[in-house]
Design an enzyme around this catalytic site. Structure first.
Site, PDB file in Angstrom:
ATOM      1  N   ASP A  67      41.271   6.864   0.240  1.00 32.90           N
ATOM      2  CA  ASP A  67      40.219   7.952   0.782  1.00 32.90           C
ATOM      3  C   ASP A  67      40.994   9.365   0.337  1.00 32.90           C
ATOM      4  O   ASP A  67      42.200   9.291  -0.415  1.00 32.90           O
ATOM      5  CB  ASP A  67      40.095   7.942   2.511  1.00 32.90           C
ATOM      6  N   ASP A 136      41.510   4.379  17.244  1.00 31.80           N
ATOM      7  CA  ASP A 136      40.034   3.863  17.614  1.00 31.80           C
ATOM      8  C   ASP A 136      39.362   2.810  16.594  1.00 31.80           C
ATOM      9  O   ASP A 136      38.039   2.564  16.867  1.00 31.80           O
ATOM     10  CB  ASP A 136      39.004   5.223  17.498  1.00 31.80           C
ATOM     11  N   HIS A 138      39.613   2.703  13.577  1.00 29.31           N
ATOM     12  CA  HIS A 138      38.902   2.887  12.174  1.00 29.31           C
ATOM     13  C   HIS A 138      39.914   2.542  10.995  1.00 29.31           C
ATOM     14  O   HIS A 138      41.208   2.315  11.095  1.00 29.31           O
ATOM     15  CB  HIS A 138      38.539   4.541  11.843  1.00 29.31           C
ATOM     16  N   GLU A 143      35.097   5.792  10.793  1.00 29.63           N
ATOM     17  CA  GLU A 143      34.940   6.068  11.928  1.00 29.63           C
ATOM     18  C   GLU A 143      34.309   5.309  12.771  1.00 29.63           C
ATOM     19  O   GLU A 143      33.299   4.472  12.151  1.00 29.63           O
ATOM     20  CB  GLU A 143      34.654   7.661  12.559  1.00 29.63           C
TER      21      GLU A 143
END
Length: 261
Positions: A67, A136, A138, A143
């Site tokens: 990324d 979370d 991801h 996300e």
């Protein structure tokens, strides 16, 4: 998926580095997908030690980026291109000519995303993709509620993720970009071997949801359950919420030694 519980981050780094070394010994020009952040550093340090000891040759290896921030020039010290050059390419003696990554500074971001997916395919695909996991759930910057079939695309970061990454920007969350280019979950799942490393109790809930929960977009990492060769390496802290921890320990101790991860 295979779950391996290790004593600490250093042991996890050594285990994954050895898997990378085995891959490079049988395929010297393997395409290694790498992640940024603090979690994978023990992997890169252990692999670098193997290179310096002459245990593995990385001269023909190729590196693919997971990324990138949108809007940061490639030479910015916190662009992931710069981070990977410092933490992976230079220590391993790999030149930028063997590096694949999306152009976060492109005027046409969508075209840059499509071009990167095409470049990965043209390179023969990722042989081993190293992943971290967010609190979370991801992976990459996919996300919660990202499509499990998603391709490389632009994503808007949550405030939690921006706050988590502020430590790389002098603690100032306002310096953290709002957008990133990330390999999509569908793109990530095309790698031949997925290896997720998680350390610390702060990742325990996300790891449990990934490994033992349902496959659901609310926990993007749970998509690893769909992959034919996915390995999750966790330290004791990150394994704290796993109901089947004893089973995972037993199966790893009793697997054939030649099998690796």
């Amino acid at each position: 998926m295979e779950v391996v519980i290790v004593p600490d981050a250093a042991a996890g780094g050594e285990l994954i580095a050895e898997a990378m070394a085995r891959l490079l010994r049988r395929k010297p020009d393997a395409l290694l997908g790498v992640a940024t952040g603090s979690t994978p550093l023990p992997v890169y340090q252990a692999l670098t030690a193997k290179v310096r000891a002459g245990a593995v040759d990385t001269s023909r290896a190729r590196i693919a980026q997971l990324d990138e921030y949108v809007g940061l020039p490639g030479e910015h010290p916190e662009s992931y291109r710069s981070v990977l050059r410092r933490e992976v390419l230079e220590p391993l003696g790999i030149g930028m000519g063997a590096f694949l990554g999306p152009d976060g500074a492109a005027e046409d971001v969508q075209a840059a995303c499509e071009a990167y997916d095409a470049a990965l395919a043209a390179a023969g695909g990722v042989d081993l993709q190293l992943l971290g996991i967010g609190t979370d759930g991801h992976i990459g910057f996919n996300e919660p509620c990202s499509s499990l079939a998603s391709r490389t695309r632009i994503k808007t970061l949550t405030e939690q993720t921006r706050a988590d990454n502020a430590r790389f920007f002098d603690g100032d969350v306002e310096q953290v970009p709002h957008h990133v280019i990330t390999q999509g979950i569908g793109t990530i799942l095309e790698a031949r071997h997925l290896v997720l490393l998680a350390t610390g109790e702060g990742k325990a809930d996300a790891v449990a949801a990934t490994v033992e929960g349902p496959v659901a977009a609310v926990c993007p990492a749970s998509a690893l359950q769909l992959h034919p060769h996915a390995t999750v390496v966790v330290d004791e802290g990150a394994a704290a919420k796993l109901k089947l921890a004893d089973y995972f320990r037993y199966t790893f101790v009793n697997k054939p030694g030649w099998q690796g991860i």
